[in-house]
Design a protein around this motif. Sequence first.
Motif, PDB file in Angstrom:
ATOM      1  N   ALA A  23       0.837  -1.204   0.000  1.00  8.14           N
ATOM      2  CA  ALA A  23       0.000   0.000   0.000  1.00  8.14           C
ATOM      3  C   ALA A  23       0.874   1.257   0.000  1.00  8.14           C
ATOM      4  O   ALA A  23       0.590   2.211  -0.734  1.00  8.14           O
ATOM      5  N   ASP A  24       1.936   1.261   0.791  1.00  7.34           N
ATOM      6  CA  ASP A  24       2.837   2.413   0.829  1.00  7.34           C
ATOM      7  C   ASP A  24       3.475   2.664  -0.537  1.00  7.34           C
ATOM      8  O   ASP A  24       3.599   3.805  -0.973  1.00  7.34           O
ATOM      9  N   ARG A  25       3.872   1.597  -1.208  1.00  6.25           N
ATOM     10  CA  ARG A  25       4.496   1.741  -2.533  1.00  6.25           C
ATOM     11  C   ARG A  25       3.504   2.258  -3.568  1.00  6.25           C
ATOM     12  O   ARG A  25       3.873   3.014  -4.462  1.00  6.25           O
ATOM     13  N   GLY A  32      -3.678   2.488 -11.722  1.00  9.74           N
ATOM     14  CA  GLY A  32      -3.661   1.807 -13.009  1.00  9.74           C
ATOM     15  C   GLY A  32      -2.351   1.089 -13.217  1.00  9.74           C
ATOM     16  O   GLY A  32      -1.286   1.630 -12.973  1.00  9.74           O
ATOM     17  N   GLY A  33      -2.464  -0.137 -13.604  1.00 10.38           N
ATOM     18  CA  GLY A  33      -1.268  -0.934 -13.826  1.00 10.38           C
ATOM     19  C   GLY A  33      -1.400  -2.269 -13.127  1.00 10.38           C
ATOM     20  O   GLY A  33      -2.472  -2.646 -12.652  1.00 10.38           O
ATOM     21  N   THR A  34      -0.291  -2.949 -13.047  1.00 12.13           N
ATOM     22  CA  THR A  34      -0.289  -4.295 -12.492  1.00 12.13           C
ATOM     23  C   THR A  34       0.828  -4.447 -11.483  1.00 12.13           C
ATOM     24  O   THR A  34       1.945  -3.987 -11.703  1.00 12.13           O
ATOM     25  N   LEU A  58      -6.484  -7.652  -2.858  1.00 15.65           N
ATOM     26  CA  LEU A  58      -7.402  -6.611  -2.370  1.00 15.65           C
ATOM     27  C   LEU A  58      -6.675  -5.278  -2.184  1.00 15.65           C
ATOM     28  O   LEU A  58      -7.202  -4.223  -2.541  1.00 15.65           O
ATOM     29  N   THR A  59      -5.476  -5.336  -1.626  1.00 15.68           N
ATOM     30  CA  THR A  59      -4.693  -4.111  -1.428  1.00 15.68           C
ATOM     31  C   THR A  59      -4.413  -3.438  -2.765  1.00 15.68           C
ATOM     32  O   THR A  59      -4.581  -2.219  -2.909  1.00 15.68           O
ATOM     33  N   ALA A  60      -3.989  -4.234  -3.739  1.00 11.97           N
ATOM     34  CA  ALA A  60      -3.712  -3.678  -5.065  1.00 11.97           C
ATOM     35  C   ALA A  60      -4.975  -3.060  -5.661  1.00 11.97           C
ATOM     36  O   ALA A  60      -4.926  -1.939  -6.197  1.00 11.97           O
ATOM     37  N   ARG A  61      -6.093  -3.775  -5.576  1.00 11.40           N
ATOM     38  CA  ARG A  61      -7.348  -3.258  -6.155  1.00 11.40           C
ATOM     39  C   ARG A  61      -7.782  -1.958  -5.500  1.00 11.40           C
ATOM     40  O   ARG A  61      -8.311  -1.070  -6.163  1.00 11.40           O
ATOM     41  N   ARG A  62      -7.586  -1.852  -4.179  1.00 15.34           N
ATOM     42  CA  ARG A  62      -7.964  -0.619  -3.473  1.00 15.34           C
ATOM     43  C   ARG A  62      -7.178   0.589  -3.972  1.00 15.34           C
ATOM     44  O   ARG A  62      -7.615   1.723  -3.812  1.00 15.34           O
ATOM     45  N   HIS A  63      -6.022   0.342  -4.545  1.00 16.28           N
ATOM     46  CA  HIS A  63      -5.190   1.426  -5.055  1.00 16.28           C
ATOM     47  C   HIS A  63      -5.238   1.529  -6.580  1.00 16.28           C
ATOM     48  O   HIS A  63      -4.423   2.208  -7.195  1.00 16.28           O
ATOM     49  N   GLY A  64      -6.193   0.827  -7.191  1.00 18.50           N
ATOM     50  CA  GLY A  64      -6.391   0.936  -8.633  1.00 18.50           C
ATOM     51  C   GLY A  64      -5.486   0.052  -9.466  1.00 18.50           C
ATOM     52  O   GLY A  64      -5.275   0.321 -10.644  1.00 18.50           O
ATOM     53  N   TYR A  65      -4.940  -1.001  -8.878  1.00 20.92           N
ATOM     54  CA  TYR A  65      -4.030  -1.910  -9.576  1.00 20.92           C
ATOM     55  C   TYR A  65      -4.607  -3.315  -9.635  1.00 20.92           C
ATOM     56  O   TYR A  65      -5.421  -3.698  -8.797  1.00 20.92           O
ATOM     57  N   ALA A  66      -4.148  -4.071 -10.592  1.00 22.10           N
ATOM     58  CA  ALA A  66      -4.447  -5.504 -10.671  1.00 22.10           C
ATOM     59  C   ALA A  66      -3.270  -6.241 -10.056  1.00 22.10           C
ATOM     60  O   ALA A  66      -2.164  -5.706  -9.987  1.00 22.10           O
ATOM     61  N   LEU A  67      -3.504  -7.472  -9.617  1.00 21.38           N
ATOM     62  CA  LEU A  67      -2.422  -8.307  -9.097  1.00 21.38           C
ATOM     63  C   LEU A  67      -2.276  -9.509 -10.003  1.00 21.38           C
ATOM     64  O   LEU A  67      -3.246 -10.222 -10.272  1.00 21.38           O
ATOM     65  N   ALA A  68      -1.068  -9.719 -10.494  1.00 16.36           N
ATOM     66  CA  ALA A  68      -0.752 -10.901 -11.294  1.00 16.36           C
ATOM     67  C   ALA A  68       0.266 -11.721 -10.513  1.00 16.36           C
ATOM     68  O   ALA A  68       1.179 -11.169  -9.902  1.00 16.36           O
TER      69      ALA A  68
END
Length: 112
Positions: A23-25, A32-34, A58-68
């Motif tokens: 989340a900090d990063r 937007g992004g992955t 979930l953390t990635a999605r909350r910040h507008g990112y997808a997780l691969a």
Amino acid sequence: MTHIRIAADLARADIPGLCGDLADRLRCRAPGGTVVCDVRAVVRPDVVTVEALARLRLTARRHGYALAVSNVHPELRALIDLLGLSESFRQAEQREEALGVEEVVDARDPPV
């Protein structure tokens, strides 16, 4: 693209810190992004591993990112399938392939 790794000896108590670090990063970046999560070190996966992946997603999605998820060991793939989460992670894999990130997901492939 942001990269993170999950260690082989991940404990449940490590998950909040892992998600907090992610989340900090992501806070200092535009949405937007992955986020690519490398799990090559996880050769004996357990429910904690899957929980970490789900919470990172979930953390990635909350910040507008997808997780691969990349470099998935066949045992981890089987556990994800067993827990009924394969569809959630399959969607992330499809996005990752579109971005040109190589991923080991086929259980028939020999381990590297």
